[in-house]
Design an enzyme around this catalytic site. Structure first.
Site, PDB file in Angstrom:
ATOM      1  N   ARG A   1       6.919 -14.864   5.340  1.00  0.00           N
ATOM      2  CA  ARG A   1       5.875 -15.747   5.890  1.00  0.00           C
ATOM      3  C   ARG A   1       4.564 -15.349   5.215  1.00  0.00           C
ATOM      4  O   ARG A   1       4.097 -14.226   5.381  1.00  0.00           O
ATOM      5  CB  ARG A   1       5.763 -15.596   7.404  1.00  0.00           C
ATOM      6  CG  ARG A   1       4.492 -16.242   7.952  1.00  0.00           C
ATOM      7  CD  ARG A   1       4.454 -16.341   9.445  1.00  0.00           C
ATOM      8  NE  ARG A   1       5.346 -17.389   9.917  1.00  0.00           N
ATOM      9  CZ  ARG A   1       5.261 -17.962  11.120  1.00  0.00           C
ATOM     10  NH1 ARG A   1       4.325 -17.596  11.971  1.00  0.00           N
ATOM     11  NH2 ARG A   1       6.108 -18.902  11.474  1.00  0.00           N
TER      12      ARG A   1
ATOM     13  N   HIS B   1       7.404 -25.369   6.228  1.00  0.00           N
ATOM     14  CA  HIS B   1       7.984 -24.536   7.299  1.00  0.00           C
ATOM     15  C   HIS B   1       9.419 -25.034   7.555  1.00  0.00           C
ATOM     16  O   HIS B   1       9.724 -25.582   8.610  1.00  0.00           O
ATOM     17  CB  HIS B   1       7.122 -24.662   8.555  1.00  0.00           C
ATOM     18  CG  HIS B   1       7.386 -23.602   9.591  1.00  0.00           C
ATOM     19  ND1 HIS B   1       8.275 -22.564   9.410  1.00  0.00           N
ATOM     20  CD2 HIS B   1       6.854 -23.431  10.844  1.00  0.00           C
ATOM     21  CE1 HIS B   1       8.284 -21.803  10.489  1.00  0.00           C
ATOM     22  NE2 HIS B   1       7.432 -22.302  11.374  1.00  0.00           N
TER      23      HIS B   1
ATOM     24  N   GLN C   1      11.599 -24.132  10.858  1.00  0.00           N
ATOM     25  CA  GLN C   1      11.178 -24.844  12.072  1.00  0.00           C
ATOM     26  C   GLN C   1      11.824 -26.224  12.138  1.00  0.00           C
ATOM     27  O   GLN C   1      12.312 -26.662  13.180  1.00  0.00           O
ATOM     28  CB  GLN C   1       9.651 -24.991  12.075  1.00  0.00           C
ATOM     29  CG  GLN C   1       9.117 -25.813  13.238  1.00  0.00           C
ATOM     30  CD  GLN C   1       9.279 -25.107  14.564  1.00  0.00           C
ATOM     31  OE1 GLN C   1       8.880 -23.962  14.705  1.00  0.00           O
ATOM     32  NE2 GLN C   1       9.859 -25.780  15.551  1.00  0.00           N
TER      33      GLN C   1
ATOM     34  N   ASP D   1       1.111 -30.693  16.049  1.00  0.00           N
ATOM     35  CA  ASP D   1       0.940 -29.273  15.732  1.00  0.00           C
ATOM     36  C   ASP D   1      -0.556 -28.979  15.807  1.00  0.00           C
ATOM     37  O   ASP D   1      -1.379 -29.905  15.867  1.00  0.00           O
ATOM     38  CB  ASP D   1       1.504 -29.010  14.320  1.00  0.00           C
ATOM     39  CG  ASP D   1       1.407 -27.546  13.911  1.00  0.00           C
ATOM     40  OD1 ASP D   1       1.326 -26.676  14.813  1.00  0.00           O
ATOM     41  OD2 ASP D   1       1.410 -27.259  12.698  1.00  0.00           O
TER      42      ASP D   1
ATOM     43  N   CYS E   1       5.814 -27.447  17.586  1.00  0.00           N
ATOM     44  CA  CYS E   1       6.452 -26.219  17.084  1.00  0.00           C
ATOM     45  C   CYS E   1       5.941 -24.971  17.790  1.00  0.00           C
ATOM     46  O   CYS E   1       6.602 -23.934  17.748  1.00  0.00           O
ATOM     47  CB  CYS E   1       6.254 -26.099  15.581  1.00  0.00           C
ATOM     48  SG  CYS E   1       4.516 -25.947  15.117  1.00  0.00           S
TER      49      CYS E   1
ATOM     50  N   ARG F   1      15.068 -22.330  17.475  1.00  0.00           N
ATOM     51  CA  ARG F   1      14.727 -21.545  16.281  1.00  0.00           C
ATOM     52  C   ARG F   1      15.797 -20.471  16.054  1.00  0.00           C
ATOM     53  O   ARG F   1      16.191 -20.193  14.938  1.00  0.00           O
ATOM     54  CB  ARG F   1      13.356 -20.875  16.447  1.00  0.00           C
ATOM     55  CG  ARG F   1      12.165 -21.807  16.434  1.00  0.00           C
ATOM     56  CD  ARG F   1      12.017 -22.551  15.128  1.00  0.00           C
ATOM     57  NE  ARG F   1      11.953 -21.676  13.978  1.00  0.00           N
ATOM     58  CZ  ARG F   1      10.863 -21.046  13.541  1.00  0.00           C
ATOM     59  NH1 ARG F   1       9.719 -21.231  14.145  1.00  0.00           N
ATOM     60  NH2 ARG F   1      10.907 -20.272  12.463  1.00  0.00           N
TER      61      ARG F   1
END
Ligand code: CP
Ligand code: NVA
Length: 327
Positions: free
Chosen positions: A115, A142, A145, A237, A277, A305
């Site tokens: 990440r 991402h 996700q 988001d 998310c 996840r």
């Protein structure tokens, strides 16, 4: 069914998951199905030790709750082990080149999840690593996700083909990944952002190309009403992603009118799902009554996840033959 799963799970063996550009529609469908199988197995207390004796290195240059915990627990549940490697405590934080780090870690661990900020850095790491590299979020994408999101929609709607997702807010890493994923899963994607905050132009083009092939819809607009009208899923988001903190005040002003709230959701299908998310900012990108209301599936989404991560880990890192013994 067993043989089909066996064959499909080998497809990503030894490969990276950096974004969805180079992953086929079939492989993506197989990943979502594998996540479903692994979730069902875990719920019935069946243990798959597909990654027995394997180690995942997890490099974090940004904060995380869900990604860190779900990768670490996922490795444990598959019989392996995970190492938390905060970037600031690695020598990369003092200037050791990424290519050297990638080649060194390849001698110790069986896969690396990263990440970080720049997608280009994850790509460089993957270019020099001899083990699978998984993108755990960059400024641009991402993917992990999104696999969890697809599993969640599949569970609620029973299918993915023809489902219309309206993403309202910042054209960020989530929006880019939605554009890459939706057409390949036969889903329609509509994205509404303020002017100046649209997703990456090349990603929009790529989505339109795949949508034409699949016969699905891609809409990128500045009009949230147009995006949400008749949608099955409303997704948002944060307006201030990690790395955007200095622009926070300007962003909050520029995103006015893009909040997912009751008035906007009234335009969607009656049985719409609300997704986020997380982490969320109640009162900014979403009103509290929507995120905490009866259409919200945010905690199922967060749980998924774990299951989606396990699918990615198993598909990329399991030894040839492991699925034959296990599934
Ligand atoms: N959704 C997500 O990636 O959460 P974290 O930042 O907590 O990992
Ligand atoms: N777009 C957000 C997602 C967090 C999971 C960010 O990059 O900070």
């Amino acid at each position: 069914m067993q043989n089909a799963l066996f064959a499909s799970h080998q497809v990503l063996a030894g490969k990276d998951l950096l974004h969805f550009s180079d992953v086929s529609s079939d492989d993506l469908k197989n990943l979502v199905n594998l996540a479903k199988v692994l979730k069902e197995a875990q719920k019935s207390k069946f243990v798959h030790t597909l990654l027995a004796g394997k180690t995942l290195g997890m490099i974090f240059d940004k904060s995380s709750t869900r990604t860190r915990v779900s990768f670490e627990v996922g490795m444990l549940q598959l019989g392996g082990h995970a190492l938390f490697l905060p970037g600031s405590q690695l020598q990369t934080g003092r200037g050791e080149p990424i290519p050297d780090t990638a080649q060194v870690l390849s001698r110790y661990v069986d896969g690396v999840m990263i990440r970080t900020y720049r997608q280009a850095d994850v790509q460089t790491f993957a270019d020099y690593a001899s083990i699978p590299v998984i993108n755990g979020l960059t400024d641009e994408f991402h993917p992990c996700q999104l696999l969890a999101d697809a599993l969640t929609i599949l569970e609620y709607k029973g299918h993915l083909e023809g489902v219309t997702v309206a993403y309202v807010g910042d054209g960020n890493n989530l929006a880019n990944s939605w554009l890459q994923l939706a057409p390949k899963l036969g889903m329609n994607i509509r994205i509404a952002t303020p002017s100046g905050y649209a997703p990456l132009p090349e990603v929009i083009e790529e989505a339109k190309f795949h949508a034409t092939q699949q016969g699905t819809e891609v809409l990128v607009t500045t009009d949230p009403h147009r995006a949400v009208e008749g949608a099955d899923v409303i997704y948002t988001d944060t307006w201030v992603s990690m790395g955007d903190e200095e622009e926070a005040e300007e962003r909050l002003a520029n995103f006015e009118g893009y909040q997912v709230n009751e008035a906007l959701c009234a335009l969607a299908k009656e049985d719409y799902m609300f997704m986020h998310c997380l982490p969320a900012h109640r009162g900014e990108e979403v009103s509290p009554d929507i995120i905490d209301g009866s259409h919200s599936v945010i905690f199922d989404q967060a749980e998924n996840r774990l299951h989606a991560q396990k699918a990615v880990l198993a598909a990329t890192m399991a030894d040839a033959g492991a699925f034959g013994e296990e599934l």
